[in-house]
Design a protein around this motif. Structure first.
Motif, PDB file in Angstrom:
ATOM      1  N   ARG A 287       4.412  41.353  14.935  1.00  0.00           N
ATOM      2  CA  ARG A 287       5.760  41.473  15.509  1.00  0.00           C
ATOM      3  C   ARG A 287       6.339  42.885  15.330  1.00  0.00           C
ATOM      4  O   ARG A 287       7.446  43.156  15.768  1.00  0.00           O
ATOM      5  CB  ARG A 287       6.698  40.461  14.846  1.00  0.00           C
TER       6      ARG A 287
ATOM      7  N   LYS B  49      14.457  35.517  18.967  1.00  0.00           N
ATOM      8  CA  LYS B  49      13.400  36.520  19.112  1.00  0.00           C
ATOM      9  C   LYS B  49      13.734  37.742  18.252  1.00  0.00           C
ATOM     10  O   LYS B  49      14.712  38.447  18.532  1.00  0.00           O
ATOM     11  CB  LYS B  49      13.293  36.920  20.581  1.00  0.00           C
TER      12      LYS B  49
ATOM     13  N   VAL C 231      11.950  41.198  16.695  1.00  0.00           N
ATOM     14  CA  VAL C 231      10.785  42.084  16.584  1.00  0.00           C
ATOM     15  C   VAL C 231      11.222  43.347  15.858  1.00  0.00           C
ATOM     16  O   VAL C 231      12.417  43.608  15.706  1.00  0.00           O
ATOM     17  CB  VAL C 231      10.166  42.465  17.958  1.00  0.00           C
TER      18      VAL C 231
END
Ligand SMILES: C[S@@+](CC[C@H](N)C(=O)[O-])C[C@H]1O[C@@H](n2cnc3c(N)ncnc32)[C@H](O)[C@@H]1O
Length: 236
Positions: A126, A114, A116
């Motif tokens: 994102r 993940k 971002v």
């Protein structure tokens, strides 16, 4: 009217048109910056004149370079993390001041589950619009924080360091590059010359230095600091 007079009149007209276009462009850019700012920053901050100016400078600097791919920064760290088997401990990563999605795509391609980003401007789903000094993430939310040439854009370095430490898990990684020995201006606001300047800001939250790399120019002057360190696992 003779030819000379005509030439003077045409030059004057051209000069006026150019100045008018410049003023118009300036006004359009100003409106764009205000619009982006209003969508990014909480109202109480926008009402603070010195912060409004700060954000306008930052946004102005970013929208002109929005497509820039500073691959040499994130690849340096990615290769280091790979080589030293540190990637395995990073399931989630925050890219602070990422500007666009290049660094997010890169760390995702290395296998980080993940990734971002945050910035004042968002060109990708994102990337969240946030002030890095006041992020909307819970405590201990990421395994690593990556800040490629964004820490020096701070208006309060102590506050920013605390915010980095807050959002990363205790014992997590802070990965950052900062220009060194560069003149400061409205956009690049923090002067640093050596790694200790950064460690001092993080204080006891900076636990274990993993990488300290001075990138020097031909005359041996440090031009960038590239650092990876762990935050303290347990509060002292
Ligand atoms: C020099 S650019 C670095 C971009 C990219 N990380 C790189 O390595 O090229 C600094 C970025 O920090 C962002 N920035 C500056 N102040 C910020 C703030 N207070 N909150 C969030 N992002 C900020 C700017 O918008 C810009 O995209």
């Amino acid at each position: 009217m003779n030819l000379d007079e005509l030439e003077v009149q045409m030059s004057t007209l051209l000069f006026r048109v150019v100045s008018w276009c410049r003023t118009l462009t300036g006004r359009i850019l100003h409106i764009m910056r205000r619009y982006i700012l209003a969508r990014t920053i909480p109202v109480h901050k926008v009402q603070n004149p010195s912060l409004v100016e700060y954000f306008e400078y930052q946004i102005g600097g970013t929208i002109g370079l929005i497509k820039k791919d500073a691959w040499f920064r994130y690849r340096f760290f990615g290769e280091y993390l790979q080589k030293h088997a540190l990637l395995g401990e990073i399931q989630s990563m925050l890219c602070v001041g990422c500007r666009n999605a290049y660094e997010i795509d890169y760390f995702t391609s290395l296998g980080v589950a993940k990734v971002v980003g945050i910035d004042l401007v968002s060109v990708d789903s994102r990337i969240f619009r946030m002030d890095m000094h006041d992020m909307n993430f819970p405590d201990s939310h990421f395994d690593a924080v990556y800040a490629g040439d964004s820490f020096e854009h701070t208006y309060d370095a102590d506050l920013l360091a605390r915010e980095f430490v807050r959002v990363v898990v205790p014992g997590g990684l802070i990965i950052m590059s900062v220009p060194a020995n560069e003149e400061t201006d409205h956009v690049d606001r923090l002067f640093v010359s050596k790694a200790d300047d950064i460690y001092d800001i993080f204080g006891s939250a900076c636990d274990k230095v993993i990488l300290e790399d001075d990138f020097c120019d031909d005359s041996g002057i440090t031009r960038a600091l590239r650092l990876i360190f762990r935050t303290r696992s347990v509060e002292a």
